[in-house]
Design a protein around this motif. Structure first.
Motif, mmCIF file in Angstrom:
data_model
loop_
_atom_site.group_PDB
_atom_site.id
_atom_site.type_symbol
_atom_site.label_atom_id
_atom_site.label_comp_id
_atom_site.label_asym_id
_atom_site.label_seq_id
_atom_site.Cartn_x
_atom_site.Cartn_y
_atom_site.Cartn_z
ATOM 1 N N CYS A 196 0.922 -1.174 0.092
ATOM 2 C CA CYS A 196 -0.201 0.073 -0.064
ATOM 3 C C CYS A 196 0.892 1.279 0.074
ATOM 4 O O CYS A 196 2.071 1.035 0.187
ATOM 5 C CB CYS A 196 -0.894 -0.094 1.292
ATOM 6 N N TYR A 197 0.360 2.394 -0.042
ATOM 7 C CA TYR A 197 1.028 3.616 -0.130
ATOM 8 C C TYR A 197 1.953 3.821 1.326
ATOM 9 O O TYR A 197 3.062 4.419 1.156
ATOM 10 C CB TYR A 197 0.098 4.637 -0.441
ATOM 11 N N ALA A 198 1.237 3.313 2.204
ATOM 12 C CA ALA A 198 2.173 3.567 3.616
ATOM 13 C C ALA A 198 3.337 2.615 3.721
ATOM 14 O O ALA A 198 4.269 2.847 4.492
ATOM 15 C CB ALA A 198 1.007 3.403 4.784
ATOM 16 N N CYS A 199 3.084 1.607 2.838
ATOM 17 C CA CYS A 199 4.471 0.804 2.795
ATOM 18 C C CYS A 199 5.798 1.429 2.276
ATOM 19 O O CYS A 199 6.673 1.161 2.747
ATOM 20 C CB CYS A 199 4.275 -0.601 1.989
ATOM 21 N N LEU A 200 5.591 2.460 1.337
ATOM 22 C CA LEU A 200 6.537 3.054 0.716
ATOM 23 C C LEU A 200 6.476 4.562 1.651
ATOM 24 O O LEU A 200 7.889 5.094 1.641
ATOM 25 C CB LEU A 200 6.430 3.281 -0.550
ATOM 26 N N PHE A 201 5.750 5.122 2.030
ATOM 27 C CA PHE A 201 5.597 6.534 2.583
ATOM 28 C C PHE A 201 4.873 5.942 4.012
ATOM 29 O O PHE A 201 3.775 6.507 4.189
ATOM 30 C CB PHE A 201 5.015 7.421 1.749
ATOM 31 N N PRO A 202 5.546 5.889 5.031
ATOM 32 C CA PRO A 202 5.133 5.561 6.247
ATOM 33 C C PRO A 202 4.281 6.865 6.758
ATOM 34 O O PRO A 202 4.812 7.979 6.543
ATOM 35 C CB PRO A 202 6.269 5.177 7.016
ATOM 36 N N PRO A 203 3.302 6.416 7.385
ATOM 37 C CA PRO A 203 2.070 7.679 7.947
ATOM 38 C C PRO A 203 3.038 8.657 8.893
ATOM 39 O O PRO A 203 2.926 9.866 8.864
ATOM 40 C CB PRO A 203 1.147 7.148 8.585
ATOM 41 N N ASP A 204 4.270 7.879 9.653
ATOM 42 C CA ASP A 204 4.633 8.810 10.678
ATOM 43 C C ASP A 204 5.893 9.574 10.220
ATOM 44 O O ASP A 204 6.743 10.206 11.046
ATOM 45 C CB ASP A 204 5.127 7.999 12.164
ATOM 46 N N ALA A 205 6.289 9.393 9.024
ATOM 47 C CA ALA A 205 7.565 9.945 8.313
ATOM 48 C C ALA A 205 7.195 11.471 8.269
ATOM 49 O O ALA A 205 8.122 12.412 8.319
ATOM 50 C CB ALA A 205 7.491 9.529 6.856
ATOM 51 N N ARG A 206 6.047 12.095 8.032
ATOM 52 C CA ARG A 206 5.871 13.457 8.284
ATOM 53 C C ARG A 206 6.778 14.302 7.433
ATOM 54 O O ARG A 206 7.393 15.164 7.893
ATOM 55 C CB ARG A 206 5.951 14.029 9.540
ATOM 56 N N PRO A 207 6.757 14.024 6.047
ATOM 57 C CA PRO A 207 7.739 14.922 5.198
ATOM 58 C C PRO A 207 7.337 16.485 5.063
ATOM 59 O O PRO A 207 5.967 16.897 5.392
ATOM 60 C CB PRO A 207 7.533 14.413 3.879
ATOM 61 N N GLU A 208 8.120 17.433 4.991
ATOM 62 C CA GLU A 208 7.776 18.581 5.004
ATOM 63 C C GLU A 208 6.874 19.211 3.765
ATOM 64 O O GLU A 208 7.201 18.950 2.713
ATOM 65 C CB GLU A 208 9.232 19.498 4.733
ATOM 66 N N GLU A 209 5.821 19.670 3.886
ATOM 67 C CA GLU A 209 4.833 19.827 3.106
ATOM 68 C C GLU A 209 5.374 20.934 1.903
ATOM 69 O O GLU A 209 5.500 22.108 2.432
ATOM 70 C CB GLU A 209 3.565 20.311 3.505
ATOM 71 N N GLN A 210 5.258 20.704 0.794
ATOM 72 C CA GLN A 210 5.882 21.653 -0.429
ATOM 73 C C GLN A 210 4.403 21.909 -1.241
ATOM 74 O O GLN A 210 4.134 20.854 -1.750
ATOM 75 C CB GLN A 210 7.009 21.322 -0.904
ATOM 76 N N ARG A 211 3.992 23.057 -1.542
ATOM 77 C CA ARG A 211 2.965 23.123 -2.485
ATOM 78 C C ARG A 211 2.994 23.868 -3.591
ATOM 79 O O ARG A 211 4.091 24.788 -3.517
ATOM 80 C CB ARG A 211 1.561 23.773 -1.493
ATOM 81 N N CYS A 212 2.268 23.807 -4.619
ATOM 82 C CA CYS A 212 2.663 24.572 -5.993
ATOM 83 C C CYS A 212 2.527 25.995 -5.440
ATOM 84 O O CYS A 212 2.941 26.880 -6.316
ATOM 85 C CB CYS A 212 1.230 24.274 -6.778
ATOM 86 N N ALA A 213 1.532 26.555 -4.620
ATOM 87 C CA ALA A 213 1.330 28.057 -3.983
ATOM 88 C C ALA A 213 2.685 28.614 -3.934
ATOM 89 O O ALA A 213 2.845 29.768 -4.086
ATOM 90 C CB ALA A 213 0.426 28.284 -3.254
ATOM 91 N N THR A 214 3.791 27.727 -3.458
ATOM 92 C CA THR A 214 4.988 28.365 -2.747
ATOM 93 C C THR A 214 6.064 27.743 -3.704
ATOM 94 O O THR A 214 7.227 28.649 -3.914
ATOM 95 C CB THR A 214 5.178 28.234 -1.375
ATOM 96 N N MET A 215 6.031 26.750 -4.359
ATOM 97 C CA MET A 215 7.278 26.135 -4.844
ATOM 98 C C MET A 215 7.162 26.134 -6.494
ATOM 99 O O MET A 215 7.883 25.956 -7.219
ATOM 100 C CB MET A 215 7.274 24.648 -4.364
ATOM 101 N N GLY A 216 5.726 26.286 -6.953
ATOM 102 C CA GLY A 216 5.552 26.276 -8.315
ATOM 103 C C GLY A 216 5.406 24.866 -9.032
ATOM 104 O O GLY A 216 5.950 23.828 -8.446
#
Length: 257
Positions: free
Chosen positions: A170-190
């Protein structure tokens, strides 16, 4: 199918891998799309033109002028409308015979539990990590195949998590829920405008193949660097310690196969 449908979908019907039977499968299918923005726009439009009979669109946002650089389901005159309503109008202009349900709400766990259970395939076209985790958890719970895409700047990724199989990651097997990556959005990063079109179209293609029973991206994560147009791929394996899917019970179809 009636005569008009036979004509409309004739280029699909001519394909040996689809034919009349496959096209009828699409007409009888229900796709759930989470997010009606950059990824959700091309995904929804291609599923509509391909004849997926029922499409549910979920997005709490409204159309903004800054969206029009890449979100092709929306238009200048629909700025200020809910994105799901704008996208539904675009779908109706292309294929008015489809059933389109719009849900102008944030995709939280309770809403997803209800909507995912009703769908045959789920497309995660959202733009944030918590929503992706919530979508994945609902797909695991209801054993629904998930097509996940993401794009930011000139980088993008796409994968399929076919959760109808107990051994599928599942998605969480690759990206664990507790990883908490820094959120980057189109509004600020393009984001490079055509990039979301590439990934959203691929999400539609993978969803159609899942509905038709054709081979696809299951268990593989593909990543695109759009400056050089270089693709890379990694194989995704089920994590026995995954907190989301490790305790999932086999679907009924698996028990009797």
């Amino acid at each position: 199918m009636n005569d008009e449908q036979l004509l409309r979908y004739s280029r699909h019907i001519l394909l040996d891998d689809i034919g009349i039977e496959g096209q009828q499968k699409l007409l009888d299918s229900h796709a759930l799309i989470i997010g009606a923005g950059g990824l959700g726009s091309p995904a929804a439009l291609y599923l509509a033109t391909a004849g997926v009979g029922q499409i549910t669109l979920v997005d709490h946002d409204t159309v903004d002028l800054t969206n029009l650089q890449r979100q092709i389901a929306h238009s200048q005159e629909r700025v200020g409308l809910p994105k799901v309503e704008s996208a539904a109008r675009a779908i109706a202009a292309l294929n008015p015979e489809l059933r389109v349900r719009t849900v102008a709400q944030r995709a939280d766990a309770s809403l997803l539990a209800q909507l995912v259970a009703q769908a045959d395939v789920v497309l995660d076209c959202s733009d944030n990590f918590p929503t992706r985790q919530a979508v994945n958890q609902a797909c695991v719970q209801h054993a629904r195949p998930l097509v996940s895409g993401a794009a930011l700047g000139f980088d993008a990724q796409i994968s399929v998590y076919d959760l109808r199989g107990a051994q599928a990651p599942c998605y969480a097997c690759l990206f664990p829920p507790d990883a908490r990556p820094e959120e980057q959005r189109c509004a600020t990063m393009g984001v490079f405008a055509p990039l979301v079109g590439i990934i959203g179209s691929l999400q539609a293609a993978e969803a159609l193949k899942l509905l038709l029973g054709l081979p696809g991206l299951g268990g593989r994560l593909q990543m695109l660097e759009a400056r050089s147009m270089e693709w890379s791929e990694i194989i995704v394996h089920k994590d026995p310690a995954c907190p989301v899917c490790k305790a999932r019970k086999p679907a009924f179809s698996e028990l009797i196969s």
